[in-house]
Design a protein around this motif. Structure first.
Motif, short mmCIF file in Angstrom:
data_model
loop_
_atom_site.label_atom_id
_atom_site.label_comp_id
_atom_site.label_asym_id
_atom_site.label_seq_id
_atom_site.Cartn_x
_atom_site.Cartn_y
_atom_site.Cartn_z
N GLY A 165 0.79 -1.22 0.00
CA GLY A 165 0.00 0.00 0.00
C GLY A 165 0.82 1.28 0.00
N LYS A 166 0.17 2.35 0.39
CA LYS A 166 0.82 3.66 0.46
C LYS A 166 1.69 3.74 1.70
CE LYS A 166 -0.27 8.59 0.79
NZ LYS A 166 -1.34 9.59 0.89
N ILE A 176 12.84 9.25 -0.29
CA ILE A 176 12.67 8.88 -1.70
C ILE A 176 13.61 9.69 -2.58
CG2 ILE A 176 11.07 8.91 -3.64
CD1 ILE A 176 8.81 8.36 -1.65
N SER A 177 13.72 10.98 -2.28
CA SER A 177 14.62 11.84 -3.05
C SER A 177 16.05 11.32 -2.99
CB SER A 177 14.55 13.27 -2.53
OG SER A 177 15.41 14.12 -3.24
N ASP A 178 16.47 10.90 -1.79
CA ASP A 178 17.81 10.33 -1.64
C ASP A 178 17.93 9.01 -2.41
OD1 ASP A 178 18.50 12.43 -0.02
OD2 ASP A 178 18.17 11.34 1.85
N PHE A 179 16.89 8.18 -2.37
CA PHE A 179 16.91 6.91 -3.09
C PHE A 179 17.11 7.14 -4.59
CE2 PHE A 179 13.78 5.01 0.25
CZ PHE A 179 14.83 4.92 1.17
N LYS A 193 5.50 3.76 -5.34
CA LYS A 193 5.33 4.58 -4.14
C LYS A 193 5.28 6.07 -4.49
CE LYS A 193 5.42 0.94 -1.57
NZ LYS A 193 4.13 0.32 -1.23
N ILE A 194 6.11 6.48 -5.43
CA ILE A 194 6.07 7.89 -5.85
C ILE A 194 4.72 8.21 -6.46
CG2 ILE A 194 7.06 9.57 -7.45
CD1 ILE A 194 9.76 8.12 -7.11
N VAL A 229 11.80 8.31 -13.42
CA VAL A 229 10.93 7.13 -13.43
C VAL A 229 9.61 7.49 -14.11
CG1 VAL A 229 11.91 6.16 -11.32
CG2 VAL A 229 9.91 7.65 -11.16
N PHE A 230 9.03 6.54 -14.81
CA PHE A 230 7.70 6.82 -15.34
C PHE A 230 6.66 6.43 -14.30
CE2 PHE A 230 8.53 2.55 -17.11
CZ PHE A 230 7.36 1.87 -16.79
N PHE A 231 5.54 7.15 -14.32
CA PHE A 231 4.54 7.02 -13.26
C PHE A 231 3.53 5.93 -13.58
CE2 PHE A 231 5.80 11.59 -13.04
CZ PHE A 231 6.53 11.48 -11.87
N ILE A 232 3.00 5.33 -12.50
CA ILE A 232 2.06 4.20 -12.62
C ILE A 232 0.77 4.63 -11.93
CG2 ILE A 232 1.77 1.74 -12.19
CD1 ILE A 232 4.83 1.70 -11.63
#
Length: 667
Positions: A165-166, A176-179, A193-194, A229-232
């Motif tokens: 989930g979220k 996330i930015s660091d990842f 997740k993004i 990354v492309f969004f889902i």
């Protein structure tokens, strides 16, 4: 007659014995050191320190069980003796008694919360136990302390992306930015997740299409993720399609783009390059794009033309398609990349110069076999048009043998000796764009890898990535699996992921690969699940009835209709739906077979192969054990079939499993 307590010889005190025992230990005379320590232990008041020395002697002599008992004795004498606690935890950890080691490290973590060693060990223990949530929590502590090792970066991203989930907690967007800055991880794992986080912000109805672009360009997560990354997410697709259309219409009217928006438009163009321009384009947009293309043609007809003169037009066109596909292609290619405006250099490289390089490289790929089977040729044509999947970064896991990787997944599995070697011969049959052979090459740098595919263009993409990662132990060849029986070489490991189900006769290809195995070799296969793909099968049947050819325009049209008419469809949750080549592979593939676990068992029996185990997520194994506690090795395919019927989306990607040649019974 009274018994008398034996006295120590004059001058031999407990402290003297302990000092001599330590000296013997330092001289590596462990048996003598232990004997002296045992004598000292008898008369000592503070026994913990001596018990720990005895444990150390036992450890050095290989008596791990005895060492553990002496550490436990030391802790019983002095419960807060930190050195004994650490030593016992390490002994249990190295002995792979992870349940007991977890208790000790958790105790140490409570006593010395600032100590990072227990945190690191607990993260690894939870990795071994398949508890991704706890593993992530402890890896995150290491990250926030600034000591997360590079080799653990793929693990933390894998854990984060696998959480159900979220995922939302204070500081998650910074993490996330660091990842996204990590260069040794597969960033596409972060797409889900993004997308969840952004979709919660930007859900739009038909009546809410008015947007302030300034809000978007100030959204740090959106701006950071757009070119990576492309969004889902249907919501984010609606958002970006609307923004793109608005920008195009505004520019067509005003002929001006504020400098503040230029980086955002550049990122939006890169986002569309990542998803391969899968978003729907309206008739109005097509008209404007046609006018911009004509205007670019007139600009490039000038002898002294420079891309800087057409920067605005090129930015608009780059949001909708590859620059390589524009009519003045040769004129565009004639200008060196460094002479292009900075705003266009990344997109010009990705959609113009790199495409030219890829097509040229494809012609240089050596041929191993002919491709003359009719079905193979049809599949080949698809992947020449749409190499799949295009990827950027790879997960680079810490070096371990392939056998160790298997043992980490399969309960109670002992891999063959050959797969515990660092140097093995590997065949990747159907390597596509090279992600799998290159991941294996980085994991097993001393191994020799042969990677084959029917698509030269896919192989060219793979070869370019091999050069980028400085991999030199992979050889790429064009070949048809159906012709690999001509090879004289045999392999310790053969990997065929998502390939056999695209053959006219999958079992024929499977048998050819089986016959290329060395006696102890392992074959890894990924196949489509009939149970998981019920919804996909329904749409493939609709497409067949409509006789829709898999052109980019038709793919966009069908996606648009599906999202509008079936907004709750499971297909809208699949990553492949949000990329043009991947969507073609998902819904429009020219050839597809599907399987069930009982069918796979039947195939193994027909080919005289032994099923080794399922390559599945830890959560699936937990579900299996809960349903079938009497099968600790989790190898009964009828049980796996029952599990899948109860949880139909368990293998919505593919079945992934290992098998091997059946051992001959002794005469």
């Amino acid at each position: 007659m009274k018994s008398r307590k034996k006295k120590q010889a004059p001058g031999i005190t407990t402290s003297n014995l302990l000092r001599k025992a330590r000296a013997k230990f330092k001289s590596k005379k462990y048996q003598q050191a232990k004997q002296m320590a045992l004598k000292a232990h008898q008369g000592a008041q503070n026994k913990a320190e001596i018990a720990l020395l005895i444990a150390s002697c036992d450890e050095q002599m290989g008596s791990i069980g005895s060492a553990i008992k002496w550490c436990q004795q030391a802790i019983a004498n002095e419960p807060d003796h930190l050195e004994s606690l650490y030593r016992l935890a390490e002994l249990l950890f190295n002995n792979r008694d992870y349940d007991e080691a977890e208790k000790m490290y958790a105790r140490l973590n409570r006593i010395k919360a600032e100590d990072l060693t227990p945190i690191s060990r607990l993260a690894y223990i939870y990795y071994q136990q398949g508890d991704l949530a706890k593993e992530y929590a402890f890896l995150l502590q290491l990250k926030h302390a600034g000591v997360l090792e590079s080799r653990n970066r793929p693990r933390i991203v894998h854990c984060f992306s696998s959480l159900p989930g979220k995922v939302d907690y204070p500081g998650v967007e910074k993490d996330i930015s660091d990842f996204l800055d990590y260069d040794n991880v597969d960033h596409t794992k972060l797409s889900w997740k993004i997308s969840y986080l952004l979709a919660a912000r930007y859900t739009m109805s038909e009546e809410e299409r008015e947007l302030e672009l300034t809000d978007l360009i100030q959204d740090q997560l959106l701006v950071k993720a757009l070119p990576r990354v492309f969004f889902i997410s249907p919501e984010i697709e609606t958002l970006l399609t609307t923004v793109r259309s608005s920008l195009l219409l505004d520019i067509a009217y005003s002929q001006n783009l504020p400098n503040l928006l230029v980086p955002f438009v550049e990122s939006l163009a890169l986002q569309n390059q990542l998803n391969e321009y899968v978003y729907y384009v309206s008739d109005k947009e097509k008209e404007i794009l046609k006018l911009f293309s004509q205007l670019l043609q007139s600009h490039t007809d000038q002898d002294d033309w420079s891309p800087r003169e057409s920067e605005l037009i090129l930015l608009m066109l780059a949001m909708y398609g590859q620059l390589y596909d524009l009519l003045p292609r040769e004129r565009l290619l004639s200008v060196p990349l460094e002479s292009w405006p900075e705003s266009l250099q990344a997109i010009a490289w990705a959609t113009l110069f790199e495409v030219k390089q890829e097509l040229e490289s494809a012609r240089l790929i050596p041929t191993l076999t002919e491709v003359d089977d009719e079905t193979s040729q049809a599949v080949q044509a698809q992947y020449e048009s749409n190499p799949y999947p295009r990827w950027d970064n790879l997960d680079r896991w810490p070096g371990e043998t392939f056998g160790q990787s298997m043992a980490a997944v399969l309960p109670g599995y002992t891999p063959p000796a050959c797969l515990l070697e660092e140097k093995i011969n590997i065949l990747v049959a159907g390597c596509g764009t090279g992600r799998q052979p290159l991941a294996l090459a980085l994991q097993l740098p001393h191994s020799s890898i042969t990677a084959v595919d029917i698509s030269r263009r896919s192989l060219a993409y793979a070869a370019e990535k091999a050069a980028h990662y400085q991999v030199n132990n992979v050889q790429f060849f064009q070949a048809d699996i159906l012709k690999l029986g001509e090879l004289e070489q045999h392999f310790h490991l053969i990997v065929s992921t998502g390939v056999l189900h695209h053959l006219a006769a999958p079992l024929v290809g499977w048998q050819i690969l089986r016959n290329l195995l060395l006696p102890e070799g392992i074959l890894q296969i990924d196949l489509y699940s009939r149970v998981a793909r019920v919804e996909i099968t329904r749409h493939r049947e609709i497409l067949a009835q409509l006789e829709m050819t898999p052109t980019p325009e038709n793919i966009r049209r069908y996606r648009q209709a599906l999202a509008k008419q079936e907004p709750d469809s499971f297909i809208l949750q699949i990553m492949d739906f949000y990329n043009l080549s991947m969507c073609r592979d998902l819904l429009f593939h020219v050839q597809e077979h599907q399987f069930t676990w009982p069918q796979i068992q039947k195939c193994c029996d027909q080919l005289e192969m032994e099923f080794v185990g399922v390559h599945a997520r830890p959560q699936l194994y937990q579900q299996y054990r809960a349903l079938f506690p009497d099968d600790p090795q989790c190898r009964d395919l009828q049980n796996w079939h029952r599990l899948e019927l109860e949880f139909p989306q368990s293998f919505w990607g593919m079945y992934s499993f290992w098998c091997k040649q059946r051992e001959l019974s002794p005469a």
